[in-house]
Design a protein around this motif. Sequence first.
Motif, PDB file in Angstrom:
ATOM      1  N   ASP A 155      -7.581   3.031   0.438  1.00  0.00           N
ATOM      2  CA  ASP A 155      -7.037   1.722   0.048  1.00  0.00           C
ATOM      3  C   ASP A 155      -6.383   1.030   1.246  1.00  0.00           C
ATOM      4  OD1 ASP A 155      -7.859   2.207  -2.523  1.00  0.00           O
ATOM      5  OD2 ASP A 155      -5.923   3.024  -3.173  1.00  0.00           O
ATOM      6  N   ILE A 186       0.848  -1.185   0.000  1.00  0.00           N
ATOM      7  CA  ILE A 186       0.000   0.000   0.000  1.00  0.00           C
ATOM      8  C   ILE A 186       0.886   1.237   0.000  1.00  0.00           C
ATOM      9  CG2 ILE A 186      -1.858   1.230   1.181  1.00  0.00           C
ATOM     10  CD1 ILE A 186      -2.665  -1.485   0.119  1.00  0.00           C
ATOM     11  N   GLU A 206      -7.660  -2.598   2.963  1.00  0.00           N
ATOM     12  CA  GLU A 206      -6.753  -3.733   3.122  1.00  0.00           C
ATOM     13  C   GLU A 206      -6.630  -4.139   4.593  1.00  0.00           C
ATOM     14  OE1 GLU A 206      -4.597  -6.731   1.505  1.00  0.00           O
ATOM     15  OE2 GLU A 206      -5.529  -5.096   0.359  1.00  0.00           O
TER      16      GLU A 206
END
Length: 465
Positions: free
Chosen positions: A154, A142, A158
Amino acid sequence: MLPLVALVGRPNVGKSTLFNALTRSRDALVHDQPGVTRDRHYGVCRLEGHEPFIVVDTGGIAGDEEGLAGATARQARAAAGEADLVLFVVDGREGASALDDEILAWLRKLSRPTLLVINKIDGVNEDAVRSDFARYGFADVITVSAAHRQGLDDLLDEVCERLPEEGAGELLDEDPKRMRIAFVGRPNVGKSTLVNRLLGEERMIASEVPGTTRDSIAVDLERDGREYRLIDTAGLRRKSRVEEAVEKFSAFKTLQAIEQCQVAVLLLDATEGVTDQDATVLGAILEAGKALVVAINKWDGLTDYQREQAEDLLSRKLSFVNWAEAVRISAKHGSGLRELFRAIHRAHASATKEFSTAEVNKTLEVAYETNPPPSIRGHVSKLRYVHPGGSNPPTFIVHGTRLKVLPDSYKRYLENFFRKRFKLVGTPVRFIFREGANPYEGKKNELTDRQIARKRRLMRHVKGK
């Protein structure tokens, strides 16, 4: 219990900035200077659209096992050891380093779920940054810019996919009945050592180096069936001595902790007595109006003669707060802690005591009859009635006339009389004096026609004589 996510990495990669972005707060100190964060700092991520989880910010692991760097690394390792997910934060601008390699090797031995987070990707080639860290072998990487809140969605997606429903993290209890105690004082008087002794673990970094604690850390404690929130603070110094920006932020956090606590425990060093720095801290507590307990640390290291000298010095330097109890303790060996908590309970009970209007009026009446106010320029102040105005600290609002000329000595007499009458210890007592408004103030006396004619006849009569 919520899942726990630990931010781990070398110094100055942006862990505290990421912590503030995830928790939407400014709880963690952020500065360009490496090594600002030292103790573990917990917060909750409650961003919309994602399940909440606990985030713990840690100090940078610098590869040194001695001194403050070693203590900071141990705190980071302890946080990673209890976490459900570790975010390994690296610097995208500087690229992979040998220290990052060492931290990754340790994380693999730890066998905790780990996610690689590349920070500071704003203004750099993202593909080149990813390729630089490809040798670490993470399937999912990431990229974020914590300072600009870029890539956080994001990251959260995750993280939430990897976290269990039930975790190892515990929220700070927001029960209003939990007593909030702030341990304050100048640097290197033993605040962190005392908190560690009370908790029974090395929760705070304690060192002989002044200024070890940089942030205000809150920890919950249950002792003898009662619940407390202990707040370890950074040492306060006089404003003229504070030069670094980090220390200014630390001082602000300490003052904020004093404002939010219910009882402030002022730690003094028995080997040095009461210094000007101690007076600065004491002034901040009195200005906030908080209940106060004075804890004289390192008492066990004094000889009998030194203790006599210290007692004499304390009685002279702290005579203006003689209502605060002084307890002799040893944070290192744990002596005097039971007496310390007894004094804290008495101060808290006095600060939060509720009064009825009838009993405070009776007390004012007795005080007035015992010692009436002195005459000032031929006039005597009249105290008509009083009523409670709040608690923590106890506040009394006195109504009367000519209260602006009431001497300070008489105000102190009232404070001492009320303190003795209600057995108030360990808390300041405030009086607010209010004078009744003059009903004729601002009104002009308009004469009638008959009064005007009478006034004219009187003036002619006087002039005729």
